[in-house]
Scaffold this active site. Sequence first.
Site, mmCIF file in Angstrom:
data_model
loop_
_atom_site.group_PDB
_atom_site.id
_atom_site.type_symbol
_atom_site.label_atom_id
_atom_site.label_comp_id
_atom_site.label_asym_id
_atom_site.label_seq_id
_atom_site.Cartn_x
_atom_site.Cartn_y
_atom_site.Cartn_z
ATOM 1 N N THR A 72 0.885 -1.162 -0.007
ATOM 2 C CA THR A 72 0.114 -0.015 0.041
ATOM 3 C C THR A 72 0.898 1.103 -0.023
ATOM 4 O OG1 THR A 72 -1.729 -1.261 1.085
ATOM 5 C CG2 THR A 72 -1.707 1.402 1.070
ATOM 6 N N LYS A 104 -4.078 -14.301 3.665
ATOM 7 C CA LYS A 104 -3.716 -13.033 3.404
ATOM 8 C C LYS A 104 -4.445 -12.232 2.681
ATOM 9 C CE LYS A 104 0.521 -11.633 3.353
ATOM 10 N NZ LYS A 104 1.805 -11.378 2.797
ATOM 11 N N PHE A 380 -2.464 4.393 11.637
ATOM 12 C CA PHE A 380 -3.393 3.902 11.949
ATOM 13 C C PHE A 380 -4.566 4.779 12.669
ATOM 14 C CE2 PHE A 380 -1.448 0.383 10.130
ATOM 15 C CZ PHE A 380 -2.400 -0.704 9.727
#
Length: 555
Positions: A72, A104, A380
């Site tokens: 990502t 995954k 996060f």
Amino acid sequence: MKTDIEIAQSASLQPIEEIGAGLGLEENDLETYGRYKGKVSLKLLDKEGPASGQLVLVTAITPTPAGEGKTTVTVGLGQALNKLGKKAIVAIREPSLGPVMGLKGGAAGGGYSQVVPMEDINLHFTGDLHAIGAAHNLLAAVIDNHLKQGNKLGIDPVNITWPRALDINDRALREIVVGLGGRVNGIPRQDRFIITVASEIMAILCLANNLTDLKEKISNIVIGYTYEGRPVQVRDLKVAGAMTALLKDALKPNLVQTLENTPAFVHGGPFANIAHGCNSIIATKMALKTGDLVVTEAGFGADLGAEKFFDIKCRYAGISPDAVVLVATIRALKMHGGMKLEDLRNENLPALEKGLANLEKHVKNIRKFGLPVIVAINRFSADTEAELDLLEEKCQELGVPVALTEVWEKGGEGGLALAEGVLKILAEEKSNFRFLYELDLPLKDKIEKIAREIYGADGVDYSNLAERQLAGLEELGYGNLPICMAKTQNSLSDNPALKGRPRGFRVTVREVNLSAGAGFVVPLTGPVLTMPGLPARPAAEMIDIDEEGHITGLF
């Protein structure tokens, strides 16, 4: 909040011809596979003009179940660089159906930093992995047929090292018996399956520089040994041409795009815990030839993918990276500090402080190769300001720049700070790239150097089998090959239970495999499996398709 697949399916994609045109590709350079996928002709590398792009490698700390988001960040950084006016290209690996259908899920990035069409890339794509599996299993079939038809080469059935391959996790195939059912069905013998991405054919495809090189490497594969101990190669079985013919299209890199229409080469997919974990040399060279900046990644943590990228891929490709991005998350570092997965939303500065030792070791490892590095903090929502401040202070102590990234949520916009940081170290810090070891060292010395300097081990122990195998390889003339360690990705050590920065441990090599075609020796350490199994609830249970062909549940 939309899921990854919902975000991907709502994206506005450009026809692949437009993406190719932006790279300067002409009509004959691109073979389209539908509207949004294409394969690039190998002739592109023969065109005049140097490969002048700069190469940025994205790697990560030791992975945890908390997730690091390396792919990502790779995609998001490519998008961010383009937002800053750079001609950036992303170059990553193809997903394996094993993880996609297993634990995954997909491997095309996430959130607003994905390569698309996401469903196609994760499910079959352009058929490269199937071609690799077909070439691999053709060789397996020819070996058993040779035994059945009189075994003129004198192959010892007990000493055949070439397995069969399947790109699905299937633990029941790890150890099998073939040739049962009478003489007409061949010679009974013990055999095994590996996952296709662990195949030497996959490694060869990713390390080949052209079609002729591909065939030569396939010819060099050692499939086993005769009763006298002589290695038997594919050239002895006379099927290198047929195997290469099956791979003629798979060798051509795949061109797609990100959600923000940044060009992306997605090609090859060797695992980094059992193979070398990098996309193909050809795709990387094409990206360097057509872009100003190439953002690529290496599998798992820097102790695996990055070390192999430097010592194997760069060595065989004749390329060198200009900078490295080391991806970390507060969540993962707290797990390395002893926190449980279910508690990670809670602030815990002592756990973070302890876990930072893992980040520190990876930074020091990258610097061993003479490369500038920047830490990317993949943020996060539960990360607290105190935790972020502590991580930034630690990076300042290490003398390494750090940038916060929010590319999952914001795409390229969320990666601008990282992109600016990358451009800054490219402008101000010179790469003095060097290999960890020279090839003329004995195999044991090379293994020891990796274990001591990269993993932090006190030394290496060898089983009696591994001792015999290493001595045999040296005697046969394979001692000058690089090392491709097969090791757990979950620890710097060979014990997956040891988190953070383990100390006072030794690495145990239990077996050694030769990949003569790919050009490396593989020491197997710890509980590394070349055929994974499915979890209690496979990801396949969540994937569905409706009557209009609309896929859901893929992540």
